[in-house]
Design an enzyme around this catalytic site. Structure first.
Site: not given
Ligand code: BES
Ligand code: ZN
Ligand code: MN
Length: 486
Positions: A339, A253, A335, A265, A276
């Site tokens: 994936r 990624k 967010d 966010k 990220d």
């Molecule tokens: N890059 C983030 C995941 C992340 C969050 C990594 C905090 C490290 C610290 C990812 O893209 C993301 O935002 N995932 C969401 C998914 C959710 C919306 C289903 C998450 O984990 O909140």
């Molecule tokens: Zn992300």
């Molecule tokens: Mn995200």
């Protein structure tokens, strides 16, 4: 970038070494390493006194300074003598480098602590990892002290050289991730891939927005709609053996900044979302090491890369995207973008290569941090044998992984009412598994695949002698190289 780039093997005695700091060892049972005994004699038993006074305990991480022959001497704790392993040696070597930096000494020589181990590789790794600092944006000279050189006294030189190259690849990956989002852009990742491919004559292909959109990569195209920073789809091919042999494929990624998109966010810690792209940094780190070590294997690296921002053209909750394998995705949260870009990366791997297996690396979910903290990488996959190989390599290199189940009950949670799949699972439940279950939809069933959720381990881990505070870690590079038999 700051780290030493070579570790020499010194045959000379410690008195003849021109290093400003000599590192020797002491075990928890109070016994000294051979060189520590020599030094102790030369300084009239001062180390032994420290042990008798119970100040020097031989604990891992402990160090004491002495002076002899116009040099500094660092006595490093090596822990329990019968428990010495590659991890404790790597940490001790890292501690030697850190000791030199903390005392502003430019050159260090370390005794070989590896006797009884199968390889001196962790000494080379530790010295380079311990010397790593991210100083690029510090303009004041006094904040810029760097270690210039390191030598080992008595190690095997080939194994040291291998450890050095692997650790340099980890530092390369850390640098990519530590630079902010306005420097490490998708274009910069493509340039890094170019540098690596030039080093070793690999094949590099980079598709730009227009190209990958026309090719049908609706996931990456959708996420990239909200940013003007040019997105890239990067493919690196390394053929180290017969081209007919099935390649192993690594997908990473490469989200160079994740604001969350329209499902934005919160502001707190949003700066950390420059990290990220750590999955892509892992993939590029593995290729960097392969460029130096030239193993006889075939490996393909795939990095979909973009920012996830909130521009006027940004994709929206409710939008439906079509991934490269033709599956439709209902976007319920912009967010959950990692994936979406990986869907295209995995589909591309399955369509264009006949992968022996696929591994993917992604800072995919905050939920993995809830489950495993900064201690272990979450893994899940479709093939028990491959999962077990990952677990074995994890133990070999001291990078912890923990497997989550991809049971059908979880896989159902990402089915959409109006499209093939949706990009989130059940609200507030098993978020890391939902991510894995989603990705599974984009890997052909006959191809063994393991997903690594490195959101907890790519940065923010407890600092130690090989991992400085406030830096990306370069996680899983050493694990993958072990698994690939490099
Ligand atoms: N890059 C983030 C995941 C992340 C969050 C990594 C905090 C490290 C610290 C990812 O893209 C993301 O935002 N995932 C969401 C998914 C959710 C919306 C289903 C998450 O984990 O909140
Ligand atoms: Zn992300
Ligand atoms: Mn995200």
């Amino acid at each position: 970038m700051s780290h030493i780039s070579t570790v020499t093997v010194a045959g000379s005695s410690w008195q003849e070494s021109d290093a400003g700091l000599i590192a020797v060892g002491v075990y928890k049972d109070q016994s000294l390493t051979p060189l520590a005994q020599e030094v102790d004699k030369a300084i009239g038993g001062l180390i032994t006194q420290g042990i008798n006074l119970k100040d020097i305990k031989g604990k891992i991480g402990q160090s004491h300074f002495f002076y002899a022959e116009g040099k500094m001497i660092s006595v490093l704790g090596l822990g329990q003598r019968d428990k010495v392993d590659s991890n404790s040696i790597r940490l001790a070597a890292g501690a030697a480098a850190r000791a030199a930096i903390s005392r502003k000494v430019r050159s260090v020589a370390v005794e070989c602590f590896c006797s009884g181990l199968d390889s001196c590789q962790p000494m080379g790794e530790g010295l380079v990892l311990g010397s790593y600092q991210f100083l690029d944006y510090k303009t004041k000279d006094e904040e810029n002290f760097e270690l210039d050189s390191a030598a080992v006294i008595g190690c095997d030189s080939d194994e040291i050289a291998k450890g050095t190259e692997i650790a340099k690849a980890v530092c390369f990956s850390r640098d990519l991730a530590n630079h902010p989002g306005n420097v490490t852009t998708p274009t910069r990742l493509a340039d890094a891939a170019r540098e690596i491919s030039d080093e070793a004559g690999m094949n590099l292909t980079v598709f730009d927005r227009k190209e990958f959109t026309e090719m049908g990569m609706g996931g990456l195209a959708g996420v990239a709609q909200g940013t003007d920073e040019p997105p890239k789809f990067i493919i690196l091919e390394y053929f180290g053996t017969d081209k007919e042999k099935q390649p192993k494929v690594l997908v990473g990624k490469g989200l160079t900044f994740d604001a969350g998109g329209i499902s934005i966010k919160p502001a707190s810690k949003m700066d950390e979302m420059k990290y990220d792209m750590c999955g892509s940094a892992t993939v590029l780190g593995v290729f960097k090491a392969m460029a130096a070590l030239k193993p006889k294997i075939n490996v393909v690296g795939i990095v979909p890369s973009t920012e996830n921002l909130v521009g006027a053209k940004a994709y929206k909750p409710g939008d439906i995207l079509t991934a490269y394998n033709g599956k439709t995705i209902e976007v319920l949260n912009t967010d959950a973008e990692g994936r979406l870009i990986l869907a295209d990366g995995l589909s591309y791997a399955c369509k264009h290569y006949e992968p022996e297996f696929i591994l993917d690396f992604a800072t995919l979910t905050g939920a993995v941090l809830v489950a495993l903290g900064h201690i272990a990488t979450g893994i899940m996959g479709t093939d028990d044998e491959l999962v077990n190989r990952v677990k074995k390599s994890s133990e070999n290199v001291g990078e912890k992984v923990w497997e989550f189940p991809l049971w059908p009950e979880f896989c159902k949670q990402i089915q959409s009412k109006i499209a093939d799949v949706k990009n989130i699972g059940a609200p507030r439940q098993a978020g890391t598994i939902a991510g894995g279950a989603f990705l599974k939809e984009f890997v052909d069933e006959n191809i063994p695949w393991v997903h690594f959720d490195i959101a907890g381990t790519a940065w923010g881990v407890k600092p130690d002698s090989c991992n400085p505070k406030g830096s990306a870690t370069g996680v899983a590079i050493r694990l993958v190289l072990d698994l690939l038999g490099v």
